[in-house]
Design a protein around this motif. Structure first.
Motif, PDB file in Angstrom:
ATOM      1  N   ALA A   1       5.166  -1.531  -3.108  1.00  0.00           N
ATOM      2  CA  ALA A   1       4.855  -2.610  -2.162  1.00  0.00           C
ATOM      3  C   ALA A   1       6.043  -2.878  -1.241  1.00  0.00           C
ATOM      4  CB  ALA A   1       4.498  -3.885  -2.926  1.00  0.00           C
ATOM      5  N   ALA A   2       5.757  -3.088   0.032  1.00  0.00           N
ATOM      6  CA  ALA A   2       6.802  -3.472   0.978  1.00  0.00           C
ATOM      7  C   ALA A   2       7.196  -4.914   0.678  1.00  0.00           C
ATOM      8  CB  ALA A   2       6.285  -3.326   2.403  1.00  0.00           C
ATOM      9  N   THR A   3       8.485  -5.153   0.455  1.00  0.00           N
ATOM     10  CA  THR A   3       8.932  -6.484   0.032  1.00  0.00           C
ATOM     11  C   THR A   3       9.834  -7.152   1.058  1.00  0.00           C
ATOM     12  OG1 THR A   3      10.726  -5.414  -1.181  1.00  0.00           O
ATOM     13  CG2 THR A   3       8.761  -6.013  -2.444  1.00  0.00           C
ATOM     14  N   GLU A   4      10.234  -6.419   2.076  1.00  0.00           N
ATOM     15  CA  GLU A   4      11.153  -6.994   3.065  1.00  0.00           C
ATOM     16  C   GLU A   4      10.858  -6.374   4.428  1.00  0.00           C
ATOM     17  OE1 GLU A   4      13.719  -9.252   1.983  1.00  0.00           O
ATOM     18  OE2 GLU A   4      13.854  -9.580   4.150  1.00  0.00           O
ATOM     19  N   LEU A   5      10.725  -7.208   5.434  1.00  0.00           N
ATOM     20  CA  LEU A   5      10.530  -6.698   6.792  1.00  0.00           C
ATOM     21  C   LEU A   5      11.782  -5.958   7.242  1.00  0.00           C
ATOM     22  CD1 LEU A   5       8.777  -9.814   8.350  1.00  0.00           C
ATOM     23  CD2 LEU A   5       7.723  -7.611   7.768  1.00  0.00           C
ATOM     24  N   PRO A   6      11.669  -4.969   8.126  1.00  0.00           N
ATOM     25  CA  PRO A   6      10.480  -4.637   8.904  1.00  0.00           C
ATOM     26  C   PRO A   6       9.476  -3.720   8.197  1.00  0.00           C
ATOM     27  CG  PRO A   6      12.292  -3.255   9.600  1.00  0.00           C
ATOM     28  CD  PRO A   6      12.843  -4.198   8.566  1.00  0.00           C
ATOM     29  N   CYS A   7       9.651  -3.431   6.924  1.00  0.00           N
ATOM     30  CA  CYS A   7       8.678  -2.584   6.219  1.00  0.00           C
ATOM     31  C   CYS A   7       7.399  -3.389   5.969  1.00  0.00           C
ATOM     32  CB  CYS A   7       9.252  -2.105   4.891  1.00  0.00           C
ATOM     33  SG  CYS A   7      10.762  -1.143   5.098  1.00  0.00           S
ATOM     34  N   ARG A   8       6.277  -2.772   6.306  1.00  0.00           N
ATOM     35  CA  ARG A   8       4.977  -3.416   6.088  1.00  0.00           C
ATOM     36  C   ARG A   8       4.040  -2.507   5.311  1.00  0.00           C
ATOM     37  NH1 ARG A   8       4.136  -7.720   9.641  1.00  0.00           N
ATOM     38  NH2 ARG A   8       5.673  -7.873  11.304  1.00  0.00           N
ATOM     39  N   THR A   9       4.227  -1.198   5.510  1.00  0.00           N
ATOM     40  CA  THR A   9       3.334  -0.221   4.889  1.00  0.00           C
ATOM     41  C   THR A   9       3.870   0.179   3.529  1.00  0.00           C
ATOM     42  OG1 THR A   9       2.819   0.602   7.080  1.00  0.00           O
ATOM     43  CG2 THR A   9       2.211   2.019   5.235  1.00  0.00           C
ATOM     44  N   LYS A  10       2.978   0.151   2.552  1.00  0.00           N
ATOM     45  CA  LYS A  10       3.327   0.493   1.171  1.00  0.00           C
ATOM     46  C   LYS A  10       3.943   1.891   1.093  1.00  0.00           C
ATOM     47  CE  LYS A  10       0.826   0.221  -3.244  1.00  0.00           C
ATOM     48  NZ  LYS A  10       1.085   1.479  -3.912  1.00  0.00           N
ATOM     49  N   LEU A  11       4.900   2.035   0.206  1.00  0.00           N
ATOM     50  CA  LEU A  11       5.506   3.329  -0.076  1.00  0.00           C
ATOM     51  C   LEU A  11       4.680   4.010  -1.158  1.00  0.00           C
ATOM     52  CD1 LEU A  11       8.117   5.042   0.466  1.00  0.00           C
ATOM     53  CD2 LEU A  11       9.111   3.854  -1.504  1.00  0.00           C
ATOM     54  N   ARG A  12       4.441   5.302  -1.001  1.00  0.00           N
ATOM     55  CA  ARG A  12       3.614   6.000  -1.987  1.00  0.00           C
ATOM     56  C   ARG A  12       4.396   6.208  -3.282  1.00  0.00           C
ATOM     57  NH1 ARG A  12       0.113  11.555  -1.304  1.00  0.00           N
ATOM     58  NH2 ARG A  12      -0.983  11.307  -3.269  1.00  0.00           N
ATOM     59  N   THR A  13       3.771   5.884  -4.396  1.00  0.00           N
ATOM     60  CA  THR A  13       4.395   6.067  -5.709  1.00  0.00           C
ATOM     61  C   THR A  13       3.588   7.095  -6.493  1.00  0.00           C
ATOM     62  OG1 THR A  13       3.085   4.301  -6.692  1.00  0.00           O
ATOM     63  CG2 THR A  13       5.220   3.680  -5.770  1.00  0.00           C
ATOM     64  N   TYR A  14       4.215   7.689  -7.495  1.00  0.00           N
ATOM     65  CA  TYR A  14       3.568   8.752  -8.269  1.00  0.00           C
ATOM     66  C   TYR A  14       3.730   8.477  -9.766  1.00  0.00           C
ATOM     67  CZ  TYR A  14       3.919  11.015  -3.751  1.00  0.00           C
ATOM     68  OH  TYR A  14       3.815  11.289  -2.409  1.00  0.00           O
ATOM     69  N   PRO A  15       2.677   8.744 -10.534  1.00  0.00           N
ATOM     70  CA  PRO A  15       2.787   8.596 -11.984  1.00  0.00           C
ATOM     71  C   PRO A  15       3.859   9.537 -12.533  1.00  0.00           C
ATOM     72  CG  PRO A  15       0.488   8.796 -11.321  1.00  0.00           C
ATOM     73  CD  PRO A  15       1.315   9.108 -10.109  1.00  0.00           C
ATOM     74  N   VAL A  16       4.634   9.027 -13.463  1.00  0.00           N
ATOM     75  CA  VAL A  16       5.771   9.775 -14.018  1.00  0.00           C
ATOM     76  C   VAL A  16       5.589   9.969 -15.520  1.00  0.00           C
ATOM     77  CG1 VAL A  16       8.249   9.577 -14.530  1.00  0.00           C
ATOM     78  CG2 VAL A  16       7.397   8.999 -12.262  1.00  0.00           C
ATOM     79  N   GLU A  17       6.075  11.083 -15.987  1.00  0.00           N
ATOM     80  CA  GLU A  17       6.086  11.353 -17.425  1.00  0.00           C
ATOM     81  C   GLU A  17       7.442  11.969 -17.747  1.00  0.00           C
ATOM     82  OE1 GLU A  17       2.329  13.075 -18.832  1.00  0.00           O
ATOM     83  OE2 GLU A  17       3.594  14.350 -20.098  1.00  0.00           O
ATOM     84  N   VAL A  18       8.100  11.453 -18.778  1.00  0.00           N
ATOM     85  CA  VAL A  18       9.370  12.027 -19.207  1.00  0.00           C
ATOM     86  C   VAL A  18       9.125  12.804 -20.487  1.00  0.00           C
ATOM     87  CG1 VAL A  18      11.720  11.521 -19.980  1.00  0.00           C
ATOM     88  CG2 VAL A  18      10.702  10.181 -18.144  1.00  0.00           C
ATOM     89  N   ARG A  19       9.532  14.067 -20.470  1.00  0.00           N
ATOM     90  CA  ARG A  19       9.417  14.902 -21.667  1.00  0.00           C
ATOM     91  C   ARG A  19      10.813  15.383 -22.011  1.00  0.00           C
ATOM     92  NH1 ARG A  19       4.931  18.845 -19.158  1.00  0.00           N
ATOM     93  NH2 ARG A  19       3.416  17.280 -18.514  1.00  0.00           N
TER      94      ARG A  19
END
Ligand code: FES
Length: 105
Positions: free
Chosen positions: A78-96
């Motif tokens: 989620a964008a939490t501070e201007l000037p960012c408005r568009t969500k950043l893409r996140t990816y599911p993570v797995e640690v092995r």
């Protein structure tokens, strides 16, 4: 089933920091974060401009963009501070063991 791609070793990512990762089969880089020993992966490029977020600071679970000081929640994108408005893409993570994988598809 989503296929998981090896991203980097857990030791490559500084504690409460961020590392940029380039992978051969992807055109864009990814940012890998270590928040207190928990790992997250997002796109590396800020959604506000053409800047690598891995050059910014991690503060309170957020990545601060080095160009204009906008910010994103690392866990949700989620964008939490201007000037960012568009969500950043996140990816599911797995640690092995020592390896970090993400569903980058
Ligand atoms: Fe990231 Fe402007 S390029 S806040």
């Amino acid at each position: 089933m989503t296929s998981m791609t090896f991203v980097c070793k857990i030791g490559d990512v500084p504690l409460n920091g961020v590392k940029q990762v380039a992978l051969a089969s992807f055109d864009e880089e990814f940012a890998v974060y270590n928040l207190g020993g928990e790992f997250f992966v997002t796109d590396d490029m800020c959604t506000h401009g053409m800047v690598s977020l891995a050059g910014g600071d991690v503060e309170d679970g957020q990545i601060i963009c080095p160009l204009h000081g906008g910010a994103f929640d690392i866990r949700t994108g989620a964008a939490t501070e201007l000037p960012c408005r568009t969500k950043l893409r996140t990816y599911p993570v797995e640690v092995r063991d020592e390896d970090i994988f993400a569903a980058l598809g």
